[in-house]
Scaffold this motif. Structure first.
Motif, PDB file in Angstrom:
ATOM      1  N   ILE A 343      31.639 114.599  20.777  1.00 26.20           N
ATOM      2  CA  ILE A 343      32.834 115.392  20.569  1.00 26.20           C
ATOM      3  C   ILE A 343      33.481 115.907  21.618  1.00 26.20           C
ATOM      4  O   ILE A 343      34.554 116.071  21.579  1.00 26.20           O
ATOM      5  CB  ILE A 343      32.263 116.586  19.348  1.00 26.20           C
ATOM      6  CG1 ILE A 343      31.924 115.977  18.084  1.00 26.20           C
ATOM      7  CG2 ILE A 343      33.357 117.639  18.989  1.00 26.20           C
ATOM      8  CD1 ILE A 343      31.182 116.967  17.083  1.00 26.20           C
ATOM      9  N   TYR A 344      32.564 116.680  22.403  1.00 28.96           N
ATOM     10  CA  TYR A 344      33.394 117.258  23.383  1.00 28.96           C
ATOM     11  C   TYR A 344      33.476 116.834  24.825  1.00 28.96           C
ATOM     12  O   TYR A 344      34.213 117.209  25.622  1.00 28.96           O
ATOM     13  CB  TYR A 344      32.594 118.867  23.668  1.00 28.96           C
ATOM     14  CG  TYR A 344      32.556 119.657  22.467  1.00 28.96           C
ATOM     15  CD1 TYR A 344      33.859 120.241  22.114  1.00 28.96           C
ATOM     16  CD2 TYR A 344      31.483 119.708  21.478  1.00 28.96           C
ATOM     17  CE1 TYR A 344      33.807 121.069  20.923  1.00 28.96           C
ATOM     18  CE2 TYR A 344      31.655 120.230  20.110  1.00 28.96           C
ATOM     19  CZ  TYR A 344      32.735 121.137  20.236  1.00 28.96           C
ATOM     20  OH  TYR A 344      32.860 121.950  18.975  1.00 28.96           O
ATOM     21  N   THR A 345      32.508 115.870  24.995  1.00 35.76           N
ATOM     22  CA  THR A 345      32.571 115.446  26.717  1.00 35.76           C
ATOM     23  C   THR A 345      33.208 113.912  26.540  1.00 35.76           C
ATOM     24  O   THR A 345      34.108 113.691  27.318  1.00 35.76           O
ATOM     25  CB  THR A 345      31.080 115.243  27.044  1.00 35.76           C
ATOM     26  OG1 THR A 345      30.428 116.657  26.766  1.00 35.76           O
ATOM     27  CG2 THR A 345      30.793 114.985  28.348  1.00 35.76           C
ATOM     28  N   THR A 346      32.656 113.007  26.051  1.00 33.89           N
ATOM     29  CA  THR A 346      33.218 111.579  26.057  1.00 33.89           C
ATOM     30  C   THR A 346      34.164 111.323  25.114  1.00 33.89           C
ATOM     31  O   THR A 346      34.995 110.391  25.067  1.00 33.89           O
ATOM     32  CB  THR A 346      31.794 110.586  25.562  1.00 33.89           C
ATOM     33  OG1 THR A 346      31.316 110.840  24.271  1.00 33.89           O
ATOM     34  CG2 THR A 346      30.876 110.696  26.689  1.00 33.89           C
ATOM     35  N   LYS A 347      34.332 112.215  24.067  1.00 28.10           N
ATOM     36  CA  LYS A 347      35.415 112.283  23.169  1.00 28.10           C
ATOM     37  C   LYS A 347      35.577 110.932  22.386  1.00 28.10           C
ATOM     38  O   LYS A 347      36.623 110.158  22.541  1.00 28.10           O
ATOM     39  CB  LYS A 347      36.901 112.833  23.728  1.00 28.10           C
ATOM     40  CG  LYS A 347      36.618 114.222  24.042  1.00 28.10           C
ATOM     41  CD  LYS A 347      37.907 115.005  24.771  1.00 28.10           C
ATOM     42  CE  LYS A 347      37.645 116.204  25.039  1.00 28.10           C
ATOM     43  NZ  LYS A 347      39.022 116.990  25.708  1.00 28.10           N
ATOM     44  N   GLU A 348      34.598 110.601  21.715  1.00 26.77           N
ATOM     45  CA  GLU A 348      34.570 109.167  21.083  1.00 26.77           C
ATOM     46  C   GLU A 348      34.096 109.324  19.518  1.00 26.77           C
ATOM     47  O   GLU A 348      33.505 110.458  19.218  1.00 26.77           O
ATOM     48  CB  GLU A 348      33.914 108.179  21.760  1.00 26.77           C
ATOM     49  CG  GLU A 348      32.311 108.623  21.921  1.00 26.77           C
ATOM     50  CD  GLU A 348      31.418 107.728  22.912  1.00 26.77           C
ATOM     51  OE1 GLU A 348      31.410 106.443  22.520  1.00 26.77           O
ATOM     52  OE2 GLU A 348      30.720 108.278  23.649  1.00 26.77           O
ATOM     53  N   TRP A 349      34.329 108.334  18.756  1.00 27.78           N
ATOM     54  CA  TRP A 349      33.734 108.287  17.412  1.00 27.78           C
ATOM     55  C   TRP A 349      32.338 108.574  17.562  1.00 27.78           C
ATOM     56  O   TRP A 349      31.745 107.623  18.301  1.00 27.78           O
ATOM     57  CB  TRP A 349      34.323 107.160  16.522  1.00 27.78           C
ATOM     58  CG  TRP A 349      35.836 107.310  16.453  1.00 27.78           C
ATOM     59  CD1 TRP A 349      36.776 106.746  16.945  1.00 27.78           C
ATOM     60  CD2 TRP A 349      36.392 107.854  15.205  1.00 27.78           C
ATOM     61  NE1 TRP A 349      38.015 106.959  16.395  1.00 27.78           N
ATOM     62  CE2 TRP A 349      37.713 107.722  15.342  1.00 27.78           C
ATOM     63  CE3 TRP A 349      35.893 108.802  14.163  1.00 27.78           C
ATOM     64  CZ2 TRP A 349      38.670 108.453  14.658  1.00 27.78           C
ATOM     65  CZ3 TRP A 349      36.855 109.284  13.396  1.00 27.78           C
ATOM     66  CH2 TRP A 349      38.013 109.089  13.345  1.00 27.78           C
ATOM     67  N   ALA A 382      35.550 114.599  17.327  1.00 27.73           N
ATOM     68  CA  ALA A 382      36.528 115.010  18.314  1.00 27.73           C
ATOM     69  C   ALA A 382      38.031 114.975  18.000  1.00 27.73           C
ATOM     70  O   ALA A 382      38.399 114.061  17.203  1.00 27.73           O
ATOM     71  CB  ALA A 382      36.511 114.039  19.685  1.00 27.73           C
ATOM     72  N   THR A 383      38.876 115.829  18.519  1.00 30.96           N
ATOM     73  CA  THR A 383      40.332 115.943  18.374  1.00 30.96           C
ATOM     74  C   THR A 383      40.892 114.495  19.019  1.00 30.96           C
ATOM     75  O   THR A 383      40.266 114.188  19.968  1.00 30.96           O
ATOM     76  CB  THR A 383      40.884 117.097  18.842  1.00 30.96           C
ATOM     77  OG1 THR A 383      40.643 117.502  19.958  1.00 30.96           O
ATOM     78  CG2 THR A 383      40.474 118.188  17.830  1.00 30.96           C
ATOM     79  N   GLY A 384      42.050 114.329  18.702  1.00 32.28           N
ATOM     80  CA  GLY A 384      42.771 113.229  19.345  1.00 32.28           C
ATOM     81  C   GLY A 384      42.555 111.951  19.164  1.00 32.28           C
ATOM     82  O   GLY A 384      42.667 111.142  20.257  1.00 32.28           O
TER      83      GLY A 384
END
Length: 494
Positions: A343-349, A382-384
């Motif tokens: 969610i916060y670091t790699t920002k991937e599904w 994650a957002t975006g």
């Protein structure tokens, strides 16, 4: 002649701001894109099922009671509350654990998992109570426009007890070692939108809200609160323009003169105002409604913000009941650390996500047809993120339903008679949500108080903001407070 204020958006913060402005004697109009009030807390009904589309946890009952009392009302004048027991159920790999509503039983549970943890829980809650009382009485009602607001003897005296500069991760670790207890105590800060290691330990006040304040259900669902606030606003003289989307703010000499709205039939309306309060998405108002030279924050600024998670949501109707299902269930049967990193670091599904299930039909027989179950499924993401496709939504639906089938030891997929999903593209199209966010800005130390986007425009002297992208932050109780805070700022300025 009354001064006029236009409020953009009728979510919790917009309704709150509108009511406080009307109470102060202003002429108040709320413009709302949708046909009904509520914003992200709208209600959706289909095929005999009724769903709360957004918030589903009723915590901090004192904040709601305080809100209505300021208008000479009580919560009980509008809706009935039921305290849930257990508060919620947590599913681990080795099975479920119910979280009891009474403290002695919770202490026994803690001791059964980690000997001596029950006594340490009392000490933990003693500190959390101090933070809750100081935080809710002193910190969250600050407009966050100047550091001088925090020159307060009580705050200065208790600065170290407030644990502003240590993290929830390190704070919890001082009291508990067993992974189950650590996850249980860290879970409430997920509502604030950041990992425990990035969330100030001040927010152990959320544990106090959870354990001592309790988990409640307003009869009829969370939309009952929206409807109650809407009716109160009408009683105060607030007017509502539904199915009208704000499309522009006309500014002359650094003063907002009026807003332009577009109706469903394509026609336009204009509303003159002495003050405008933006209760819709802050970034959207700045980038889509204001002329560029009147923006307070650049696109680089917004892109550098740490966003709280977005959500992949499912509204599900089953043609049967599930034995043993609780009103709230947390599925912590996979890695908390891996999902948090995604969610916060790699920002991937997420590869194998934690998820949450709310089943209001367990408590309320009116939200589903007889013999049926009403499920609200939530996967934090994650957002975006790109690639919000129907195929991807189906993949995750199959994944989490499969895990539920294992825990409940029964087939569920073939009992689905209603299904609707909601994710990034929907948050963007329905609410103009920045990067498809669901909760707003994360409550990290560097995004607290004066470090949040200001509740007053820096370039348009009569434009103000309320809601989850400004003070005090994300969540339903903070939104009620945000409306009160911004109304106070308007009244001080005008």
């Amino acid at each position: 002649m009354k001064k006029k204020v236009i409020v953009i958006g009728s979510g919790f913060a917009g309704l709150s701001a509108a009511s406080f402005m009307a109470k102060a004697g202003w002429d108040v109009t709320v413009v709302e894109k949708h046909e009904t009030p509520g914003g992200r807390a709208r209600q959706y009904s289909s095929d005999g099922f009724t769903f709360d589309m957004g918030p589903s946890w009723y915590w901090m009952p004192d904040v709601f009671e305080r809100y209505f009392k300021q208008f000479g009302k009580n919560v009980s004048d509008y809706y009935r509350l039921q305290r849930l027991n257990p508060s919620y159920r947590v599913y681990y790999k080795d099975g479920p654990v119910d979280i009891p509503a009474d403290l002695p039983s919770l202490q026994q549970l803690f001791d059964s998992i980690e000997p001596g943890a029950g006594k340490r829980l009392l000490k933990f809650l003693e500190e959390a109570e101090y933070k809750y009382k100081v935080g809710m009485q002193k910190l969250v009602f600050k407009p966050g426009r100047s550091l001088t607001e925090f020159i307060d003897p009580d705050l200065a005296k208790g600065l170290f007890r407030l644990d502003v500069f240590s993290s929830m991760r390190s704070h919890v670790a001082k009291y508990f070692r067993h992974p189950k207890l650590v996850e249980l105590m860290e879970f409430p800060v997920l509502f604030l939108g950041a990992l425990p290691e990035r969330t100030p330990a001040l927010y152990s006040l959320m544990n106090y809200a959870d354990i001592k304040g309790g988990t409640w259900y307003p009869e009829g669902g969370m939309y009952t609160i929206v409807d109650s606030m809407y009716r109160l606003a009408q009683q105060l003289g607030v007017r509502f323009a539904f199915s009208e989307e704000a499309t522009g703010i006309v500014v002359e000499n650094n003063t907002a003169k009026k807003i332009v709205t577009r109706k469903r039939d394509g026609t336009f309306s204009e509303y003159e105002a002495d003050v405008i309060i933006g209760g819709a998405d802050y970034h959207h108002i700045e980038t889509a409604l204001l002329p560029g030279k009147y923006r307070s924050y650049s696109e680089d600024y917004w892109n550098s913000r740490v966003m709280a998670p977005s959500c992949l949501l499912y509204y599900i109707g089953l043609n049967k009941k599930i034995d043993g299902l609780q009103h709230h269930s947390l599925f912590f049967d996979t890695s908390f650390a891996v999902h948090g990193k995604e969610i916060y670091t790699t920002k991937e599904w997420p590869s194998d996500p934690l998820f949450y299930v709310c089943a209001t039909s367990v408590t309320d027989r009116h939200v589903a047809p007889p013999g049926c179950e009403n499920l609200f499924l939530l996967v934090p993401v994650a957002t975006g993120l790109a690639n919000d496709t129907e195929a991807l939504r189906e993949k995750y639906f199959g994944m989490i339903m499969g895990r539920m089938e294992k825990h409940f030891n029964q087939s569920l997929k073939d009992s689905v008679i209603f299904k609707r999903s909601f994710a990034h593209s929907d948050f963007t199209s329905e609410y103009h949500a920045f990067k498809g966010n669901a909760y707003g800005l994360a409550n990290t130390l560097m995004q607290t108080a004066v470090l949040k986007p200001s509740c007053r425009s820096k370039k348009v002297k009569n434009l103000f903001y309320t809601g989850q992208l400004t003070v005090p932050g994300p969540g339903v109780p903070p939104s009620l407070i945000s409306g009160e805070v911004v109304a106070g700022e308007v009244l001080k300025a005008f």
